[in-house]
Design an enzyme around this catalytic site. Structure first.
Site, PDB file in Angstrom:
ATOM      1  N   ASP A 298       0.839  -1.193   0.000  1.00 29.99           N
ATOM      2  CA  ASP A 298       0.000   0.000   0.000  1.00 29.99           C
ATOM      3  C   ASP A 298       0.874   1.243   0.000  1.00 29.99           C
ATOM      4  OD1 ASP A 298      -2.742   1.085   0.211  1.00 29.99           O
ATOM      5  OD2 ASP A 298      -1.988   1.917   2.096  1.00 29.99           O
ATOM      6  N   GLU A 345       0.832  -0.715  -5.094  1.00 30.56           N
ATOM      7  CA  GLU A 345      -0.274   0.256  -5.135  1.00 30.56           C
ATOM      8  C   GLU A 345       0.354   1.605  -5.478  1.00 30.56           C
ATOM      9  OE1 GLU A 345      -2.003   3.453  -4.388  1.00 30.56           O
ATOM     10  OE2 GLU A 345      -1.719   2.911  -2.280  1.00 30.56           O
ATOM     11  N   ASP A 398     -11.172   1.778  -1.176  1.00 30.83           N
ATOM     12  CA  ASP A 398     -11.341   3.208  -0.902  1.00 30.83           C
ATOM     13  C   ASP A 398     -12.343   3.867  -1.845  1.00 30.83           C
ATOM     14  OD1 ASP A 398      -9.664   3.485   1.298  1.00 30.83           O
ATOM     15  OD2 ASP A 398      -7.885   3.860   0.075  1.00 30.83           O
TER      16      ASP A 398
END
Length: 502
Positions: A298, A345, A398
Protein backbone atom coordinates in the site's frame (compact mmCIF):
# COMPACT_ATOMS: atom_id res chain seq x y z
CA UNK A 1 7.44 -10.22 -10.97
CA UNK A 2 5.05 -10.70 -13.92
CA UNK A 3 2.13 -13.03 -13.23
CA UNK A 4 0.12 -15.35 -15.45
CA UNK A 5 -3.16 -14.03 -16.85
CA UNK A 6 -5.68 -14.56 -14.05
CA UNK A 7 -8.33 -12.92 -11.89
CA UNK A 8 -9.67 -12.80 -8.37
CA UNK A 9 -11.93 -11.12 -5.84
CA UNK A 10 -11.29 -8.44 -3.23
CA UNK A 11 -13.03 -9.18 0.08
CA UNK A 12 -11.95 -8.57 3.66
CA UNK A 13 -12.75 -11.42 6.10
CA UNK A 14 -14.80 -9.13 8.36
CA UNK A 15 -17.39 -9.09 5.55
CA UNK A 16 -18.14 -12.81 5.70
CA UNK A 17 -21.63 -13.86 6.83
CA UNK A 18 -22.18 -15.60 10.15
CA UNK A 19 -24.08 -15.33 13.40
CA UNK A 20 -21.32 -13.81 15.55
CA UNK A 21 -21.61 -10.20 14.41
CA UNK A 22 -18.48 -10.11 12.24
CA UNK A 23 -17.00 -12.30 9.54
CA UNK A 24 -14.53 -14.89 10.81
CA UNK A 25 -12.32 -17.78 9.70
CA UNK A 26 -15.03 -20.40 10.07
CA UNK A 27 -17.36 -22.21 7.69
CA UNK A 28 -18.34 -19.15 5.60
CA UNK A 29 -14.71 -18.45 4.80
CA UNK A 30 -14.40 -21.95 3.37
CA UNK A 31 -17.63 -21.47 1.42
CA UNK A 32 -16.14 -18.34 -0.13
CA UNK A 33 -13.01 -20.26 -1.17
CA UNK A 34 -15.34 -22.79 -2.82
CA UNK A 35 -17.04 -19.94 -4.67
CA UNK A 36 -13.67 -18.70 -5.92
CA UNK A 37 -12.63 -22.15 -7.11
CA UNK A 38 -15.95 -22.86 -8.83
CA UNK A 39 -15.95 -19.48 -10.60
CA UNK A 40 -12.33 -19.95 -11.78
CA UNK A 41 -10.93 -17.16 -9.61
CA UNK A 42 -7.30 -17.71 -8.65
CA UNK A 43 -6.81 -14.89 -6.15
CA UNK A 44 -8.42 -13.76 -2.93
CA UNK A 45 -7.28 -10.27 -1.95
CA UNK A 46 -7.69 -9.19 1.67
CA UNK A 47 -6.99 -5.95 3.52
CA UNK A 48 -4.41 -5.91 6.35
CA UNK A 49 -5.21 -8.61 8.91
CA UNK A 50 -3.87 -6.92 12.03
CA UNK A 51 -5.70 -6.07 15.27
CA UNK A 52 -7.54 -2.78 14.86
CA UNK A 53 -7.97 0.10 17.26
CA UNK A 54 -10.01 3.30 17.21
CA UNK A 55 -12.00 3.60 13.97
CA UNK A 56 -11.59 -0.14 13.24
CA UNK A 57 -9.34 0.54 10.27
CA UNK A 58 -7.16 -2.37 9.16
CA UNK A 59 -4.66 0.31 8.13
CA UNK A 60 -4.24 1.47 11.75
CA UNK A 61 -3.23 -1.67 13.58
CA UNK A 62 -1.61 -2.22 16.96
CA UNK A 63 0.92 -4.45 15.22
CA UNK A 64 2.37 -4.89 11.75
CA UNK A 65 2.49 -8.66 12.18
CA UNK A 66 -0.20 -9.74 14.67
CA UNK A 67 -3.58 -11.09 13.57
CA UNK A 68 -6.97 -9.61 14.36
CA UNK A 69 -8.53 -11.67 17.19
CA UNK A 70 -12.02 -10.60 16.07
CA UNK A 71 -11.55 -12.92 13.08
CA UNK A 72 -11.15 -16.01 15.25
CA UNK A 73 -14.09 -18.38 14.71
CA UNK A 74 -16.05 -19.20 17.91
CA UNK A 75 -17.42 -22.27 16.15
CA UNK A 76 -13.90 -23.62 15.70
CA UNK A 77 -13.19 -22.96 19.38
CA UNK A 78 -16.32 -24.97 20.18
CA UNK A 79 -15.07 -27.81 18.00
CA UNK A 80 -11.87 -27.86 20.06
CA UNK A 81 -13.93 -28.00 23.27
CA UNK A 82 -12.48 -24.65 24.29
CA UNK A 83 -16.01 -23.22 24.40
CA UNK A 84 -19.27 -24.93 25.34
CA UNK A 85 -22.53 -24.82 23.33
CA UNK A 86 -24.00 -22.67 26.10
CA UNK A 87 -21.32 -20.03 25.45
CA UNK A 88 -22.75 -19.56 21.96
CA UNK A 89 -26.42 -19.42 23.00
CA UNK A 90 -28.38 -16.20 23.52
CA UNK A 91 -26.27 -14.14 21.14
CA UNK A 92 -26.76 -10.36 20.96
CA UNK A 93 -29.07 -9.19 18.18
CA UNK A 94 -26.32 -8.65 15.60
CA UNK A 95 -27.11 -6.88 12.33
CA UNK A 96 -26.37 -9.42 9.57
CA UNK A 97 -25.63 -6.65 7.05
CA UNK A 98 -22.92 -4.76 8.89
CA UNK A 99 -20.42 -5.04 11.73
CA UNK A 100 -21.42 -3.19 14.89
CA UNK A 101 -18.00 -3.07 16.53
CA UNK A 102 -19.47 -1.67 19.74
CA UNK A 103 -21.41 -4.93 20.16
CA UNK A 104 -18.91 -7.30 18.60
CA UNK A 105 -15.74 -6.37 20.49
CA UNK A 106 -16.92 -7.10 24.07
CA UNK A 107 -18.78 -10.23 22.93
CA UNK A 108 -15.82 -11.73 21.08
CA UNK A 109 -13.26 -10.76 23.72
CA UNK A 110 -15.39 -12.45 26.39
CA UNK A 111 -15.40 -15.68 24.37
CA UNK A 112 -11.67 -15.51 23.71
CA UNK A 113 -10.88 -15.09 27.39
CA UNK A 114 -12.98 -18.15 28.22
CA UNK A 115 -11.23 -20.13 25.50
CA UNK A 116 -7.84 -19.05 26.82
CA UNK A 117 -8.62 -20.22 30.36
CA UNK A 118 -9.91 -23.54 29.02
CA UNK A 119 -6.81 -23.94 26.89
CA UNK A 120 -4.63 -23.48 29.97
CA UNK A 121 -6.39 -26.22 31.92
CA UNK A 122 -7.75 -28.59 29.28
CA UNK A 123 -5.45 -28.57 26.25
CA UNK A 124 -3.46 -31.73 25.58
CA UNK A 125 0.32 -31.72 26.12
CA UNK A 126 0.84 -31.77 22.35
CA UNK A 127 -1.21 -28.56 22.04
CA UNK A 128 0.80 -26.87 24.77
CA UNK A 129 3.96 -27.94 22.97
CA UNK A 130 2.62 -26.50 19.72
CA UNK A 131 1.79 -23.25 21.53
CA UNK A 132 5.29 -23.06 23.01
CA UNK A 133 6.78 -23.62 19.56
CA UNK A 134 4.62 -20.85 18.10
CA UNK A 135 5.71 -18.43 20.84
CA UNK A 136 9.34 -19.28 20.25
CA UNK A 137 9.13 -18.93 16.45
CA UNK A 138 7.26 -15.60 16.61
CA UNK A 139 9.13 -14.20 19.62
CA UNK A 140 10.79 -11.42 17.60
CA UNK A 141 7.44 -9.60 17.41
CA UNK A 142 5.09 -11.56 19.70
CA UNK A 143 6.87 -10.82 23.00
CA UNK A 144 6.69 -7.06 22.50
CA UNK A 145 3.16 -7.17 21.11
CA UNK A 146 1.72 -9.23 23.99
CA UNK A 147 3.35 -6.98 26.59
CA UNK A 148 2.24 -3.86 24.73
CA UNK A 149 -1.39 -4.98 24.65
CA UNK A 150 -1.33 -6.05 28.30
CA UNK A 151 0.01 -2.63 29.26
CA UNK A 152 -2.60 -0.85 27.12
CA UNK A 153 -5.36 -2.74 28.91
CA UNK A 154 -3.89 -1.90 32.30
CA UNK A 155 -3.73 1.77 31.37
CA UNK A 156 -7.28 2.04 30.05
CA UNK A 157 -6.22 2.05 26.42
CA UNK A 158 -3.93 5.08 26.77
CA UNK A 159 -1.33 5.53 24.03
CA UNK A 160 2.16 4.29 24.93
CA UNK A 161 3.71 7.76 24.76
CA UNK A 162 1.64 8.75 27.84
CA UNK A 163 2.86 5.84 29.99
CA UNK A 164 5.29 6.33 32.87
CA UNK A 165 8.71 7.32 31.49
CA UNK A 166 10.56 4.15 32.48
CA UNK A 167 8.00 1.92 30.68
CA UNK A 168 7.51 4.30 27.76
CA UNK A 169 11.28 4.29 27.14
CA UNK A 170 11.54 0.55 27.81
CA UNK A 171 14.04 0.68 30.68
CA UNK A 172 15.15 -2.97 31.21
CA UNK A 173 14.32 -3.10 34.93
CA UNK A 174 10.84 -1.65 34.36
CA UNK A 175 10.15 -4.01 31.44
CA UNK A 176 11.24 -7.06 33.45
CA UNK A 177 9.03 -5.97 36.32
CA UNK A 178 5.87 -5.52 34.23
CA UNK A 179 6.50 -8.80 32.40
CA UNK A 180 6.39 -10.60 35.76
CA UNK A 181 3.38 -8.64 37.02
CA UNK A 182 1.38 -9.24 33.85
CA UNK A 183 2.24 -12.86 33.15
CA UNK A 184 -1.40 -13.97 32.86
CA UNK A 185 -2.37 -11.08 30.59
CA UNK A 186 0.67 -11.67 28.38
CA UNK A 187 -0.24 -15.35 28.10
CA UNK A 188 -3.73 -14.39 26.91
CA UNK A 189 -2.42 -12.16 24.13
CA UNK A 190 0.03 -14.83 23.01
CA UNK A 191 -2.67 -17.47 23.06
CA UNK A 192 -5.11 -15.55 20.86
CA UNK A 193 -2.32 -14.97 18.32
CA UNK A 194 -1.63 -18.70 18.39
CA UNK A 195 -5.30 -19.41 17.74
CA UNK A 196 -5.59 -16.79 15.01
CA UNK A 197 -2.64 -18.14 13.08
CA UNK A 198 -3.76 -21.74 13.58
CA UNK A 199 -7.16 -20.94 12.05
CA UNK A 200 -5.66 -18.73 9.35
CA UNK A 201 -3.09 -21.35 8.34
CA UNK A 202 -5.81 -24.00 7.96
CA UNK A 203 -7.84 -21.65 5.77
CA UNK A 204 -4.82 -20.67 3.68
CA UNK A 205 -3.94 -24.32 3.15
CA UNK A 206 -7.51 -24.97 1.99
CA UNK A 207 -7.29 -22.02 -0.40
CA UNK A 208 -3.97 -23.15 -1.84
CA UNK A 209 -5.27 -26.71 -2.28
CA UNK A 210 -8.17 -25.12 -4.19
CA UNK A 211 -5.60 -23.37 -6.42
CA UNK A 212 -6.42 -20.00 -4.86
CA UNK A 213 -3.59 -17.72 -3.75
CA UNK A 214 -4.05 -15.03 -1.12
CA UNK A 215 -2.99 -11.45 -1.79
CA UNK A 216 -2.24 -9.74 1.51
CA UNK A 217 -1.71 -6.07 2.17
CA UNK A 218 1.30 -4.34 3.73
CA UNK A 219 0.49 -0.76 4.70
CA UNK A 220 3.69 1.22 4.24
CA UNK A 221 3.19 2.86 7.64
CA UNK A 222 2.29 1.49 11.05
CA UNK A 223 0.14 3.21 13.64
CA UNK A 224 1.90 5.49 16.11
CA UNK A 225 0.13 3.73 18.97
CA UNK A 226 1.50 0.31 18.10
CA UNK A 227 3.88 -2.27 19.49
CA UNK A 228 6.14 -1.63 16.49
CA UNK A 229 6.75 2.04 17.26
CA UNK A 230 6.97 1.51 21.03
CA UNK A 231 9.54 -1.27 20.69
CA UNK A 232 11.51 0.27 17.79
CA UNK A 233 11.49 4.03 18.41
CA UNK A 234 14.87 4.51 16.74
CA UNK A 235 13.50 3.70 13.26
CA UNK A 236 10.68 6.27 13.39
CA UNK A 237 10.68 10.07 13.40
CA UNK A 238 9.59 10.81 16.96
CA UNK A 239 9.87 13.70 19.38
CA UNK A 240 12.42 12.28 21.82
CA UNK A 241 10.89 14.07 24.80
CA UNK A 242 7.18 13.33 24.27
CA UNK A 243 7.27 10.23 22.07
CA UNK A 244 4.84 11.83 19.62
CA UNK A 245 5.40 11.75 15.87
CA UNK A 246 7.66 14.64 14.89
CA UNK A 247 6.91 14.06 11.21
CA UNK A 248 3.54 12.61 10.23
CA UNK A 249 2.63 10.63 7.14
CA UNK A 250 -0.08 11.47 4.65
CA UNK A 251 -0.67 12.58 1.08
CA UNK A 252 -1.22 16.04 -0.41
CA UNK A 253 -4.62 17.13 -1.78
CA UNK A 254 -5.90 14.54 -4.27
CA UNK A 255 -8.96 12.86 -5.77
CA UNK A 256 -10.21 11.82 -2.34
CA UNK A 257 -9.66 15.04 -0.33
CA UNK A 258 -9.17 18.74 -1.10
CA UNK A 259 -6.97 19.15 1.99
CA UNK A 260 -5.05 15.92 1.50
CA UNK A 261 -5.03 13.04 3.92
CA UNK A 262 -3.20 13.44 7.23
CA UNK A 263 -2.79 9.90 8.51
CA UNK A 264 -0.88 10.78 11.68
CA UNK A 265 1.48 7.80 11.48
CA UNK A 266 5.13 8.62 12.15
CA UNK A 267 7.28 8.44 9.05
CA UNK A 268 10.40 6.28 9.08
CA UNK A 269 13.88 7.30 10.10
CA UNK A 270 15.27 5.90 6.87
CA UNK A 271 18.83 6.84 7.75
CA UNK A 272 18.71 4.61 10.84
CA UNK A 273 16.95 1.81 8.94
CA UNK A 274 19.68 1.87 6.32
CA UNK A 275 22.37 1.61 9.01
CA UNK A 276 20.61 -1.56 10.21
CA UNK A 277 20.48 -3.00 6.66
CA UNK A 278 16.69 -2.58 6.77
CA UNK A 279 16.45 -5.49 9.22
CA UNK A 280 12.95 -4.53 10.43
CA UNK A 281 11.58 -4.41 6.89
CA UNK A 282 13.23 -7.69 5.88
CA UNK A 283 11.68 -9.43 8.89
CA UNK A 284 8.31 -7.87 8.11
CA UNK A 285 8.31 -9.18 4.53
CA UNK A 286 9.57 -12.58 5.60
CA UNK A 287 6.87 -12.91 8.27
CA UNK A 288 4.13 -11.80 5.85
CA UNK A 289 5.16 -14.41 3.29
CA UNK A 290 4.68 -17.08 5.94
CA UNK A 291 0.92 -16.57 5.82
CA UNK A 292 0.07 -14.99 2.47
CA UNK A 293 1.17 -15.76 -1.09
CA UNK A 294 1.45 -12.32 -2.69
CA UNK A 295 2.07 -8.95 -1.05
CA UNK A 296 0.27 -5.78 -2.13
CA UNK A 297 2.34 -2.83 -0.95
CA UNK A 298 0.00 0.00 0.00
CA UNK A 299 1.22 3.51 -0.87
CA UNK A 300 4.19 2.22 -2.86
CA UNK A 301 5.17 5.70 -3.95
CA UNK A 302 6.30 6.40 -0.36
CA UNK A 303 9.32 4.18 -0.93
CA UNK A 304 10.63 6.62 -3.56
CA UNK A 305 9.57 9.84 -1.83
CA UNK A 306 7.09 10.42 0.99
CA UNK A 307 4.89 13.31 2.08
CA UNK A 308 5.93 14.46 5.57
CA UNK A 309 3.91 16.88 7.70
CA UNK A 310 5.29 18.49 10.84
CA UNK A 311 3.75 17.76 14.23
CA UNK A 312 0.93 20.19 15.06
CA UNK A 313 -0.53 20.55 11.56
CA UNK A 314 -4.26 19.82 11.30
CA UNK A 315 -4.33 18.94 7.59
CA UNK A 316 -1.87 17.45 5.12
CA UNK A 317 -1.66 20.60 2.99
CA UNK A 318 1.55 21.96 4.52
CA UNK A 319 3.92 19.08 3.95
CA UNK A 320 6.94 18.33 1.80
CA UNK A 321 8.24 15.47 -0.32
CA UNK A 322 11.34 13.76 1.09
CA UNK A 323 13.35 11.15 -0.80
CA UNK A 324 13.32 7.54 0.48
CA UNK A 325 15.89 4.79 -0.20
CA UNK A 326 13.41 2.42 -1.83
CA UNK A 327 15.93 1.05 -4.32
CA UNK A 328 18.36 0.03 -1.56
CA UNK A 329 15.50 -1.40 0.52
CA UNK A 330 14.13 -3.66 -2.21
CA UNK A 331 17.63 -4.72 -3.23
CA UNK A 332 18.26 -5.84 0.35
CA UNK A 333 14.92 -7.67 0.60
CA UNK A 334 15.55 -9.35 -2.77
CA UNK A 335 19.02 -10.42 -1.67
CA UNK A 336 17.68 -11.90 1.58
CA UNK A 337 14.40 -13.41 0.35
CA UNK A 338 14.73 -13.80 -3.42
CA UNK A 339 12.48 -12.41 -6.14
CA UNK A 340 9.37 -11.07 -4.47
CA UNK A 341 5.71 -11.76 -5.33
CA UNK A 342 4.67 -8.12 -4.96
CA UNK A 343 1.95 -5.83 -6.32
CA UNK A 344 2.58 -2.09 -6.08
CA UNK A 345 -0.27 0.26 -5.14
CA UNK A 346 0.99 3.12 -7.27
CA UNK A 347 -2.02 5.43 -7.16
CA UNK A 348 -1.92 9.15 -6.41
CA UNK A 349 0.89 11.54 -7.36
CA UNK A 350 3.12 9.22 -9.36
CA UNK A 351 6.38 10.51 -10.83
CA UNK A 352 8.72 8.95 -13.40
CA UNK A 353 11.02 8.08 -10.49
CA UNK A 354 8.26 6.05 -8.79
CA UNK A 355 7.52 4.24 -12.05
CA UNK A 356 11.23 3.51 -12.53
CA UNK A 357 11.47 2.00 -9.02
CA UNK A 358 8.37 -0.14 -9.64
CA UNK A 359 9.58 -1.31 -13.06
CA UNK A 360 13.14 -2.04 -11.95
CA UNK A 361 11.82 -4.78 -9.65
CA UNK A 362 9.06 -5.82 -12.11
CA UNK A 363 6.27 -5.07 -9.64
CA UNK A 364 2.84 -4.85 -11.34
CA UNK A 365 1.19 -1.48 -10.80
CA UNK A 366 -2.52 -0.84 -10.24
CA UNK A 367 -5.11 0.35 -12.75
CA UNK A 368 -8.54 1.46 -11.50
CA UNK A 369 -11.36 1.75 -14.03
CA UNK A 370 -13.30 4.29 -11.98
CA UNK A 371 -10.40 6.72 -12.61
CA UNK A 372 -10.39 6.14 -16.38
CA UNK A 373 -13.11 8.40 -17.73
CA UNK A 374 -12.48 11.81 -16.17
CA UNK A 375 -9.97 13.14 -18.70
CA UNK A 376 -8.59 12.57 -22.22
CA UNK A 377 -7.47 9.46 -24.16
CA UNK A 378 -4.02 9.76 -22.58
CA UNK A 379 -5.49 8.70 -19.22
CA UNK A 380 -3.33 5.84 -17.96
CA UNK A 381 -6.35 4.09 -16.42
CA UNK A 382 -8.02 3.52 -19.80
CA UNK A 383 -7.60 -0.14 -20.77
CA UNK A 384 -5.91 0.56 -24.12
CA UNK A 385 -3.09 2.29 -22.23
CA UNK A 386 -2.27 -0.64 -19.91
CA UNK A 387 0.96 -2.58 -19.91
CA UNK A 388 0.58 -6.32 -19.46
CA UNK A 389 2.42 -6.31 -16.14
CA UNK A 390 -0.41 -4.65 -14.21
CA UNK A 391 -3.40 -5.50 -12.04
CA UNK A 392 -6.72 -3.88 -12.96
CA UNK A 393 -9.59 -3.18 -10.55
CA UNK A 394 -13.07 -1.86 -11.18
CA UNK A 395 -12.57 -0.04 -7.86
CA UNK A 396 -10.66 -0.49 -4.61
CA UNK A 397 -11.72 -0.60 -0.95
CA UNK A 398 -11.34 3.21 -0.90
CA UNK A 399 -13.69 3.73 -3.86
CA UNK A 400 -17.44 3.71 -3.94
CA UNK A 401 -18.94 0.61 -5.51
CA UNK A 402 -19.15 0.80 -9.30
CA UNK A 403 -22.93 1.32 -9.18
CA UNK A 404 -22.55 4.01 -6.52
CA UNK A 405 -19.75 5.69 -8.46
CA UNK A 406 -21.75 5.72 -11.70
CA UNK A 407 -24.84 7.10 -9.98
CA UNK A 408 -22.82 10.03 -8.62
CA UNK A 409 -20.50 10.62 -11.59
CA UNK A 410 -20.66 13.93 -13.43
CA UNK A 411 -22.59 14.09 -16.70
CA UNK A 412 -19.32 14.66 -18.57
CA UNK A 413 -17.70 11.59 -17.01
CA UNK A 414 -20.77 9.48 -17.76
CA UNK A 415 -20.74 10.69 -21.36
CA UNK A 416 -17.08 9.70 -21.74
CA UNK A 417 -17.84 6.26 -20.31
CA UNK A 418 -20.87 5.75 -22.54
CA UNK A 419 -18.90 6.81 -25.62
CA UNK A 420 -16.29 4.21 -24.65
CA UNK A 421 -18.82 1.46 -23.96
CA UNK A 422 -21.38 2.35 -26.63
CA UNK A 423 -24.14 2.00 -24.04
CA UNK A 424 -24.82 0.53 -20.62
CA UNK A 425 -25.80 -3.10 -21.08
CA UNK A 426 -28.90 -4.72 -19.65
CA UNK A 427 -26.60 -6.47 -17.14
CA UNK A 428 -25.81 -3.18 -15.42
CA UNK A 429 -22.85 -0.81 -15.34
CA UNK A 430 -20.98 -3.03 -12.86
CA UNK A 431 -20.84 -5.92 -15.34
CA UNK A 432 -19.74 -3.56 -18.11
CA UNK A 433 -16.73 -2.53 -16.02
CA UNK A 434 -16.09 -6.11 -14.91
CA UNK A 435 -15.97 -7.10 -18.58
CA UNK A 436 -13.59 -4.21 -19.31
CA UNK A 437 -11.31 -5.36 -16.52
CA UNK A 438 -11.35 -9.02 -17.51
CA UNK A 439 -10.90 -8.28 -21.22
CA UNK A 440 -7.97 -5.90 -20.71
CA UNK A 441 -4.37 -6.91 -21.38
CA UNK A 442 -3.46 -6.53 -17.69
CA UNK A 443 -2.15 -9.86 -16.40
CA UNK A 444 -4.33 -9.72 -13.30
CA UNK A 445 -7.86 -8.46 -12.70
CA UNK A 446 -9.32 -8.09 -9.20
CA UNK A 447 -13.01 -7.33 -8.65
CA UNK A 448 -14.52 -6.25 -5.32
CA UNK A 449 -17.27 -8.67 -4.33
CA UNK A 450 -19.67 -5.73 -3.95
CA UNK A 451 -19.41 -5.10 -7.69
CA UNK A 452 -20.18 -8.73 -8.49
CA UNK A 453 -23.30 -8.33 -6.34
CA UNK A 454 -24.16 -5.06 -8.11
CA UNK A 455 -24.45 -3.09 -4.86
CA UNK A 456 -24.83 0.67 -4.65
CA UNK A 457 -23.12 3.02 -2.17
CA UNK A 458 -24.59 1.06 0.75
CA UNK A 459 -21.96 -1.59 -0.01
CA UNK A 460 -19.00 0.79 0.22
CA UNK A 461 -16.21 -0.42 2.50
CA UNK A 462 -14.34 2.80 3.24
CA UNK A 463 -14.62 6.53 2.65
CA UNK A 464 -11.16 8.11 3.11
CA UNK A 465 -10.92 11.05 5.51
CA UNK A 466 -14.23 10.06 7.15
CA UNK A 467 -13.56 8.68 10.63
CA UNK A 468 -16.75 6.70 11.31
CA UNK A 469 -18.99 4.21 9.54
CA UNK A 470 -16.23 2.41 7.63
CA UNK A 471 -15.15 -1.24 7.45
CA UNK A 472 -18.65 -2.42 8.37
CA UNK A 473 -20.13 -3.99 5.21
CA UNK A 474 -21.14 -7.67 5.26
CA UNK A 475 -22.99 -9.93 2.85
CA UNK A 476 -25.28 -12.87 3.51
CA UNK A 477 -24.44 -16.40 2.41
CA UNK A 478 -27.34 -16.77 -0.02
CA UNK A 479 -25.85 -13.93 -2.12
CA UNK A 480 -23.19 -16.32 -3.50
CA UNK A 481 -25.61 -17.80 -6.02
CA UNK A 482 -25.06 -20.49 -8.60
CA UNK A 483 -25.96 -17.92 -11.26
CA UNK A 484 -23.12 -15.62 -10.17
CA UNK A 485 -20.69 -18.55 -10.08
CA UNK A 486 -21.60 -19.53 -13.63
CA UNK A 487 -21.52 -15.98 -14.97
CA UNK A 488 -18.13 -15.22 -13.48
CA UNK A 489 -16.73 -18.58 -14.59
CA UNK A 490 -17.91 -17.99 -18.16
CA UNK A 491 -16.48 -14.48 -18.38
CA UNK A 492 -13.20 -15.60 -16.85
CA UNK A 493 -12.96 -18.34 -19.45
CA UNK A 494 -13.95 -16.09 -22.39
CA UNK A 495 -11.24 -13.56 -21.54
CA UNK A 496 -8.48 -16.10 -21.06
CA UNK A 497 -8.15 -15.91 -17.29
CA UNK A 498 -9.26 -19.42 -16.35
CA UNK A 499 -6.76 -21.66 -14.51
CA UNK A 500 -4.39 -23.33 -16.92
CA UNK A 501 -4.56 -27.11 -16.87
CA UNK A 502 -1.52 -29.20 -17.76
Amino acid sequence: MPFLRSSGILLHPTSFPGRFGIGDLGVEAYAFIDFLRESYQQYWQVLPLGPTGYGNSPYASYSALAGNPLLISPQKLLEQNLLSPEDLDNLPGFDPNKVDYGQVVPFKIGLLKKACENFKTQAAPTQHKEFAGFCDTKAFWLDDYALFMALKDAKGGASWHTWEPEVRSRQPEAINRVRQEMEAEIFYYKYIQFEFFRQWSELKNYANMSHVEIIGDIPIYVAHDSADVWSNPDIFCLNQETGEASLMAGVPPDYFSATGQLWGNPVYNWEELEKQNFKWWVKRFEAMLDYIDIIRIDHFRGFEAYWAVKQGEQTAMNGEWIKAPGDKLFQEIKQKLGKLPVLAEDLGVITPEVEALRDKFEFPGMKVLQFAFGSDPGNGFLPFNYPRNAVVYTGTHDNDTTVGWFNQASDWEKQNLLLYLGSVSHEGIQWDLIRLALSSVANQAIIPLQDIFGLDTQGRMNKPSVAEGNWEWRYQSEALTHELRSKLKNLTTIYGRAPQTK
